[in-house]
Write a protein that holds these residues in place. Structure first.
Motif, short mmCIF file in Angstrom:
data_model
loop_
_atom_site.label_atom_id
_atom_site.label_comp_id
_atom_site.label_asym_id
_atom_site.label_seq_id
_atom_site.Cartn_x
_atom_site.Cartn_y
_atom_site.Cartn_z
N ALA A 1 0.83 -1.21 0.00
CA ALA A 1 0.00 0.00 0.00
C ALA A 1 0.86 1.25 0.00
O ALA A 1 0.55 2.24 -0.68
CB ALA A 1 -0.94 0.00 1.21
N THR A 2 1.97 1.22 0.72
CA THR A 2 2.87 2.37 0.78
C THR A 2 3.53 2.61 -0.57
O THR A 2 3.60 3.74 -1.05
CB THR A 2 3.93 2.16 1.87
OG1 THR A 2 3.27 1.94 3.12
CG2 THR A 2 4.85 3.35 1.98
N LYS A 3 4.01 1.54 -1.21
CA LYS A 3 4.64 1.68 -2.53
C LYS A 3 3.64 2.21 -3.56
O LYS A 3 3.98 3.08 -4.36
CB LYS A 3 5.21 0.35 -3.00
CG LYS A 3 6.45 -0.07 -2.24
CD LYS A 3 7.17 -1.26 -2.86
CE LYS A 3 6.30 -2.47 -3.00
NZ LYS A 3 7.00 -3.66 -3.49
N GLU A 4 2.41 1.72 -3.52
CA GLU A 4 1.38 2.19 -4.45
C GLU A 4 1.06 3.66 -4.22
O GLU A 4 0.94 4.44 -5.17
CB GLU A 4 0.11 1.34 -4.32
CG GLU A 4 0.28 -0.07 -4.85
CD GLU A 4 -0.92 -0.96 -4.52
OE1 GLU A 4 -1.95 -0.46 -4.04
OE2 GLU A 4 -0.79 -2.18 -4.76
N ALA A 5 0.94 4.07 -2.96
CA ALA A 5 0.64 5.46 -2.64
C ALA A 5 1.78 6.38 -3.09
O ALA A 5 1.53 7.46 -3.65
CB ALA A 5 0.39 5.63 -1.15
N LEU A 6 3.01 5.96 -2.88
CA LEU A 6 4.16 6.76 -3.32
C LEU A 6 4.20 6.88 -4.84
O LEU A 6 4.50 7.94 -5.38
CB LEU A 6 5.46 6.17 -2.78
CG LEU A 6 5.70 6.37 -1.28
CD1 LEU A 6 6.88 5.51 -0.82
CD2 LEU A 6 5.93 7.84 -0.96
N ALA A 7 3.90 5.79 -5.54
CA ALA A 7 3.88 5.82 -7.00
C ALA A 7 2.82 6.79 -7.52
O ALA A 7 3.08 7.56 -8.46
CB ALA A 7 3.64 4.42 -7.56
N PRO B 123 8.10 6.77 -7.80
CA PRO B 123 8.10 5.33 -8.08
C PRO B 123 9.32 4.59 -7.55
O PRO B 123 9.27 3.39 -7.35
CB PRO B 123 8.05 5.27 -9.61
CG PRO B 123 8.73 6.53 -10.03
CD PRO B 123 8.37 7.56 -8.99
N GLY B 124 10.43 5.29 -7.32
CA GLY B 124 11.66 4.64 -6.88
C GLY B 124 11.77 4.56 -5.37
O GLY B 124 11.83 5.58 -4.69
N VAL B 125 11.78 3.35 -4.85
CA VAL B 125 11.86 3.13 -3.40
C VAL B 125 12.80 1.96 -3.14
O VAL B 125 12.78 0.97 -3.86
CB VAL B 125 10.46 2.79 -2.83
CG1 VAL B 125 10.53 2.42 -1.37
CG2 VAL B 125 9.49 3.92 -3.04
N ASN B 126 13.62 2.09 -2.12
CA ASN B 126 14.44 0.98 -1.64
C ASN B 126 13.78 0.44 -0.38
O ASN B 126 13.27 1.20 0.43
CB ASN B 126 15.85 1.44 -1.30
CG ASN B 126 16.60 1.89 -2.53
OD1 ASN B 126 16.64 1.19 -3.52
ND2 ASN B 126 17.20 3.06 -2.45
N ILE C 266 11.91 1.58 4.42
CA ILE C 266 11.93 2.07 3.05
C ILE C 266 12.65 3.41 3.03
O ILE C 266 12.60 4.17 3.99
CB ILE C 266 10.52 2.18 2.43
CG1 ILE C 266 9.65 3.16 3.22
CG2 ILE C 266 9.84 0.82 2.35
CD1 ILE C 266 8.34 3.48 2.53
N SER C 267 13.33 3.66 1.93
CA SER C 267 13.99 4.95 1.77
C SER C 267 13.84 5.41 0.32
O SER C 267 13.77 4.60 -0.59
CB SER C 267 15.47 4.86 2.16
OG SER C 267 16.16 4.00 1.29
N LEU C 268 13.77 6.72 0.15
CA LEU C 268 13.71 7.31 -1.17
C LEU C 268 14.33 8.69 -1.11
O LEU C 268 14.40 9.31 -0.06
CB LEU C 268 12.28 7.37 -1.70
CG LEU C 268 11.26 8.20 -0.94
CD1 LEU C 268 10.25 8.76 -1.92
CD2 LEU C 268 10.55 7.35 0.08
#
Length: 77
Positions: free
Chosen positions: A15-21, A26-29, A69-71
């Motif tokens: 859910a976090t990756k989708e929200a950030l995208a 879109p780039g997350v470690n 996660i980091s970006l």
């Protein structure tokens, strides 16, 4: 540029990756980490078998599995 680091529950990673995208990041470690906060690792938070080294101790778990996660974002973001 700024680096944003967040520690989240493993079940919230998608859910976090989708929200950030959706927000244009879109780039997350991501990596697996363990830790606990001031709640001292509430056992009910995890829905899987707990490792012996993560066992419950005095009202809480020693460490709780999390995801870090980091970006990197522009200063204005």
């Amino acid at each position: 540029m700024k680096e944003v680091i967040a520690i989240i529950r493993p079940n919230k990673i998608n859910a976090t990756k989708e929200a950030l995208a959706v927000l244009g990041f879109p780039g997350v470690n991501a990596c697996k980490v363990v830790g606990r906060g001031k709640q001292k690792g509430i056992t009910g938070e995890v829905t899987f078998a707990v490792n012996p080294e993560l066992e419950k101790q005095e009202g809480g778990m020693k460490y709780v599995p999390k995801r870090m996660i980091s970006l990197v974002v522009d200063d204005q973001d």
